[in-house]
Design a protein around this motif. Structure first.
Motif, mmCIF file in Angstrom:
data_model
loop_
_atom_site.group_PDB
_atom_site.id
_atom_site.type_symbol
_atom_site.label_atom_id
_atom_site.label_comp_id
_atom_site.label_asym_id
_atom_site.label_seq_id
_atom_site.Cartn_x
_atom_site.Cartn_y
_atom_site.Cartn_z
ATOM 1 N N ASP A 37 10.427 -4.620 -5.263
ATOM 2 C CA ASP A 37 11.633 -5.062 -5.990
ATOM 3 C C ASP A 37 11.873 -6.554 -5.763
ATOM 4 N N GLU A 38 11.699 -6.973 -4.510
ATOM 5 C CA GLU A 38 11.894 -8.379 -4.140
ATOM 6 C C GLU A 38 10.886 -9.282 -4.857
ATOM 7 N N MET A 39 9.618 -8.858 -4.888
ATOM 8 C CA MET A 39 8.574 -9.648 -5.543
ATOM 9 C C MET A 39 8.803 -9.739 -7.047
ATOM 10 N N ILE A 40 9.230 -8.649 -7.650
ATOM 11 C CA ILE A 40 9.505 -8.645 -9.087
ATOM 12 C C ILE A 40 10.672 -9.575 -9.415
ATOM 13 N N LYS A 41 11.707 -9.513 -8.610
ATOM 14 C CA LYS A 41 12.869 -10.380 -8.818
ATOM 15 C C LYS A 41 12.475 -11.851 -8.682
ATOM 16 N N ASN A 42 11.702 -12.164 -7.647
ATOM 17 C CA ASN A 42 11.251 -13.542 -7.439
ATOM 18 C C ASN A 42 10.324 -14.002 -8.568
ATOM 19 N N SER A 43 9.472 -13.098 -9.022
ATOM 20 C CA SER A 43 8.546 -13.428 -10.104
ATOM 21 C C SER A 43 9.286 -13.771 -11.385
ATOM 22 N N GLN A 44 10.286 -12.977 -11.699
ATOM 23 C CA GLN A 44 11.037 -13.196 -12.931
ATOM 24 C C GLN A 44 11.881 -14.464 -12.883
ATOM 25 N N SER A 45 12.298 -14.856 -11.683
ATOM 26 C CA SER A 45 13.119 -16.063 -11.562
ATOM 27 C C SER A 45 12.282 -17.332 -11.419
ATOM 28 N N SER A 46 11.105 -17.198 -10.781
ATOM 29 C CA SER A 46 10.273 -18.383 -10.524
ATOM 30 C C SER A 46 9.130 -18.557 -11.530
ATOM 31 N N GLY A 47 8.789 -17.478 -12.233
ATOM 32 C CA GLY A 47 7.670 -17.543 -13.173
ATOM 33 C C GLY A 47 6.317 -17.384 -12.507
ATOM 34 N N LYS A 48 6.311 -17.007 -11.220
ATOM 35 C CA LYS A 48 5.058 -16.860 -10.467
ATOM 36 C C LYS A 48 4.601 -15.404 -10.489
ATOM 37 N N ASN A 49 3.355 -15.188 -10.897
ATOM 38 C CA ASN A 49 2.795 -13.842 -10.948
ATOM 39 C C ASN A 49 2.334 -13.384 -9.566
ATOM 40 N N PHE A 50 2.146 -12.091 -9.417
ATOM 41 C CA PHE A 50 1.583 -11.545 -8.187
ATOM 42 C C PHE A 50 0.757 -10.309 -8.546
ATOM 43 N N ALA A 51 0.012 -9.810 -7.586
ATOM 44 C CA ALA A 51 -0.821 -8.633 -7.823
ATOM 45 C C ALA A 51 -0.431 -7.505 -6.878
ATOM 46 N N ALA A 52 -0.671 -6.279 -7.323
ATOM 47 C CA ALA A 52 -0.437 -5.108 -6.482
ATOM 48 C C ALA A 52 -1.603 -4.137 -6.650
ATOM 49 N N ILE A 53 -1.917 -3.458 -5.562
ATOM 50 C CA ILE A 53 -3.056 -2.543 -5.543
ATOM 51 C C ILE A 53 -2.609 -1.191 -5.009
ATOM 52 N N MET A 54 -2.935 -0.138 -5.743
ATOM 53 C CA MET A 54 -2.720 1.227 -5.273
ATOM 54 C C MET A 54 -4.078 1.766 -4.841
ATOM 55 N N MET A 55 -4.148 2.313 -3.636
ATOM 56 C CA MET A 55 -5.438 2.723 -3.078
ATOM 57 C C MET A 55 -5.332 4.119 -2.470
ATOM 58 N N ASP A 56 -6.361 4.924 -2.688
ATOM 59 C CA ASP A 56 -6.368 6.297 -2.215
ATOM 60 C C ASP A 56 -7.669 6.591 -1.486
ATOM 61 N N LEU A 57 -7.585 7.342 -0.386
ATOM 62 C CA LEU A 57 -8.785 7.744 0.354
ATOM 63 C C LEU A 57 -9.399 8.971 -0.312
ATOM 64 N N ASP A 58 -10.568 8.806 -0.916
ATOM 65 C CA ASP A 58 -11.255 9.934 -1.547
ATOM 66 C C ASP A 58 -11.777 10.894 -0.486
ATOM 67 N N ASN A 59 -11.630 12.199 -0.778
ATOM 68 C CA ASN A 59 -12.167 13.250 0.093
ATOM 69 C C ASN A 59 -11.633 13.176 1.529
ATOM 70 N N PHE A 60 -10.405 12.721 1.645
ATOM 71 C CA PHE A 60 -9.766 12.652 2.958
ATOM 72 C C PHE A 60 -9.625 14.048 3.570
ATOM 73 N N LYS A 61 -9.438 15.047 2.730
ATOM 74 C CA LYS A 61 -9.255 16.420 3.212
ATOM 75 C C LYS A 61 -10.452 16.891 4.036
ATOM 76 N N THR A 62 -11.648 16.396 3.697
ATOM 77 C CA THR A 62 -12.838 16.830 4.438
ATOM 78 C C THR A 62 -12.785 16.383 5.902
ATOM 79 N N ILE A 63 -12.088 15.271 6.159
ATOM 80 C CA ILE A 63 -11.954 14.796 7.547
ATOM 81 C C ILE A 63 -11.090 15.776 8.334
ATOM 82 N N ASN A 64 -9.946 16.163 7.744
ATOM 83 C CA ASN A 64 -9.068 17.123 8.409
ATOM 84 C C ASN A 64 -9.745 18.474 8.584
ATOM 85 N N ASP A 65 -10.435 18.923 7.534
ATOM 86 C CA ASP A 65 -11.058 20.250 7.567
ATOM 87 C C ASP A 65 -12.201 20.318 8.578
#
Length: 205
Positions: free
Chosen positions: A60-88
């Motif tokens: 929320d903070e980055m979006i607010k700053n981006s809209q006021s300053s005109g500066k872009n930013f990046a975001a990454i969503m990351m997931d561990l594939d086959n994480f269940k096999t570690i637990n199992d």
């Protein structure tokens, strides 16, 4: 804390009949307590990085700053594939270690200005000022290589990997946090589906 103690000592000169030094120290301790308390509620207890609440606040903070300053930013969503096999295979303690190690990999791979958090379960979220797609691809590949090294060392399933989706937040888009997060989530799951298809093709072959 030293500042409040100093102010208390100075006030003691003028109010000699009151213990202002002690009051200053007490007030300083109270401020420190609330400071650490407010920070602690935004930290994931297992991984040590931001939790979902902390990431939402930062985004929320980055979006607010981006809209006021005109500066872009990046975001990454990351997931561990086959994480269940570690637990199992190795148990939940090893799964917890995998979460911690993934957080450490991300912290060491991105610059210190990046905000890293555990979005939930085995999903992680990164917010960075770096908007170069070439550099982001390089960092993601570096994360993948570091994870592969740990995977092989600890004997995890060979298909334990990462799927991720990233996008540049453009200041003029006026996009809300929820909409931006949904885009990242969709991009991540698209890559996850590709990974599953590749695995199935290898099995069939």
């Amino acid at each position: 804390l030293p500042l409040f103690s100093l102010l208390g000592a100075i006030c003691q000169v003028f109010f000699y009949n009151m213990d202002t030094t002690y009051a200053g120290i007490s007030l300083g301790c109270l401020v420190l307590f609330f400071f650490f308390q407010s920070n602690d509620v935004n930290i994931d207890y297992l991984s040590g990085v931001l939790n979902r609440r902390g990431i939402d606040i930062k985004l929320d903070e980055m979006i607010k700053n981006s809209q006021s300053s005109g500066k872009n930013f990046a975001a990454i969503m990351m997931d561990l594939d086959n994480f269940k096999t570690i637990n199992d295979t190795f148990g939940h303690e090893e799964g917890d270690k995998a979460i911690k190690q993934m957080a450490d990999i991300l912290t060491n791979s991105f610059d210190e200005d990046a905000s890293i958090g555990r979005f939930g379960g085995d999903e992680f979220f990164v917010i960075t000022d770096n908007v170069s797609k070439i550099e982001l691809d390089m960092i993601i590949n570096e994360v993948r290589e570091k994870l592969a090294h740990i995977r092989d060392k600890r004997g995890w399933d060979k298909n334990v990997d990462i799927s991720c989706g990233y996008s540049i937040y453009v200041s003029t888009s006026n996009m809300a946090r929820e909409e931006f997060a949904e885009i990242l989530d969709a991009l991540m799951y698209n890559e996850k589906e590709e990974h599953h298809k590749n695995m199935e093709q290898l099995v069939d072959a």
